[in-house]
Motif scaffolding. Structure first.
Motif, mmCIF file in Angstrom:
data_model
loop_
_atom_site.group_PDB
_atom_site.id
_atom_site.type_symbol
_atom_site.label_atom_id
_atom_site.label_comp_id
_atom_site.label_asym_id
_atom_site.label_seq_id
_atom_site.Cartn_x
_atom_site.Cartn_y
_atom_site.Cartn_z
ATOM 1 N N TRP A 129 36.581 54.426 21.367
ATOM 2 C CA TRP A 129 35.768 55.041 22.298
ATOM 3 C C TRP A 129 34.988 56.269 21.941
ATOM 4 O O TRP A 129 35.295 56.771 20.634
ATOM 5 N N MET A 162 33.562 53.479 26.416
ATOM 6 C CA MET A 162 34.168 52.473 25.293
ATOM 7 C C MET A 162 32.833 52.140 24.721
ATOM 8 O O MET A 162 31.732 51.836 25.361
ATOM 9 N N SER A 215 34.209 60.266 28.335
ATOM 10 C CA SER A 215 34.716 59.015 27.431
ATOM 11 C C SER A 215 34.278 57.882 27.958
ATOM 12 O O SER A 215 34.149 57.437 29.187
#
Ligand code: BMA
Length: 317
Positions: free
Chosen positions: A171, A186, A184
């Protein structure tokens, strides 16, 4: 040298590997592995992970003039914290340091191990003698934190590896101050069928190249006799590192030598950093079988190319 020769890896091991073993550590310990290097004024420093005989890990500093022969300092440079708020979060040790220089300052991202699991913490040093903790920057359930060497669009950036649903993917997060992190998302997932199908994590701090941020990462395949840790390359967009622009098909290093096959944890090559020399050689430092530290090299151009192997080219395997 062509990577198509059977049994060969793109990264070339130094013939005198391992470069740091238990015998090189001047105090009693169990193993030394997973070191993170930096070339400073023509000399090399490497923060190495040492596992004590009591079972938990801490850090020591190794120094070298040529990047191949290292001397480990007589005492550890950073041990688990004895004062709160870090004491509880580091009670089972500190692991896998990653050194990044940002605007001339030296930062270490590392794994803090508590009874609640693995978390990412950040520390800072100016002189490699005193290490000041900055903050614990994740909840337990996250590791393999690496800082980018530059701010991106005005923000600090990091890669990490939360354990969501047991799927170990990489991430990306941003921060205005290194303490508060967010946005955040991925970026890189394990690939079914591949050598990195079980889980992956960032290894070296990202390297700026003409084709993007090159990340040297580790990938794990699960087998009947346990995991195999290998090293691979992935290229992320310079402006928006959430965008993958290329990814190796074959690993650039797989455990093959006895010192990589046999040790406290066998079948492991695990990098925590690399040095890009001015002539374009990249020295990748890696822990072997969680028992020693080794170095392997490739040209930066070859590593960049490895990120752009095209799909369907079986000869890359
Ligand atoms: C990872 C980390 C590394 C270690 C590797 C293989 O999860 O804990 O420190 O080298 O496993 O045991």
């Amino acid at each position: 040298m062509s990577r198509k020769r059977p049994g060969r890896d793109l990264l070339h091991r130094w013939s005198r590997n391992p470069i740091i073993t238990l015998a090189d550590v001047p105090f009693r310990c169990n193993t030394v592995f997973n070191g993170t290097p930096l070339k400073l004024n023509g000399e090399y420093v490497m923060i190495v992970r040492v596992e004590g005989q009591q079972g938990y890990s801490f850090f020591a500093l190794a120094r070298s003039r040529d990047g191949l022969h290292f001397e480990v300092d007589k005492t550890p440079c950073m041990t688990p914290a004895e004062v709160e708020p870090w004491k509880s979060i580091e009670e089972n040790g500190i692991e896998d340091p990653r050194l990044t220089v940002i605007e001339g300052e030296y930062y270490i991202a590392y794994t803090a191990v508590s009874g609640a699991g693995y978390a990412i913490a950040l520390a800072h040093t100016r002189d490699f003698e005193r290490f000041e903790r900055i903050a614990v920057v994740s909840e337990p359930g996250n590791k393999d934190g690496v800082l980018f060497p530059e701010k991106i669009n005005g923000l600090y950036a990091r890669l990490d590896r939360p354990f969501g649903r047991g799927i170990g993917a990489i991430w990306l997060s941003y921060s205005p101050d290194l303490v508060n992190w967010g946005r955040s998302e991925m970026v890189i997932a394990p690939r079914p069928r591949y050598w990195d199908s079980f889980r992956i994590g960032a290894s070296a701090p990202p390297i700026r190249t003409e084709r993007g941020w090159m990340e040297i990462y580790h990938g794990v395949k699960m087998t009947a006799s346990g995991p195999i840790y290998r090293i691979g390359t992935v290229m992320l967009d310079i402006e928006n590192p959430a965008k993958v622009v290329g990814r190796c098909l074959a690993p650039v290093l797989s455990p093959r030598e006895e010192y990589e096959r046999v040790g406290d944890v066998g079948n492991v090559v695990f990098a925590c950093g690399a040095v890009v020399e001015s002539d374009g050689e990249v020295k990748v430092y890696y822990g072997a079988a969680d028992t020693s530290i080794c170095v392997a090299t490739a040209e930066l151009d070859e590593l960049i190319e490895s990120c752009f192997e095209s799909n369907g080219e079986d000869e890359a395997m």
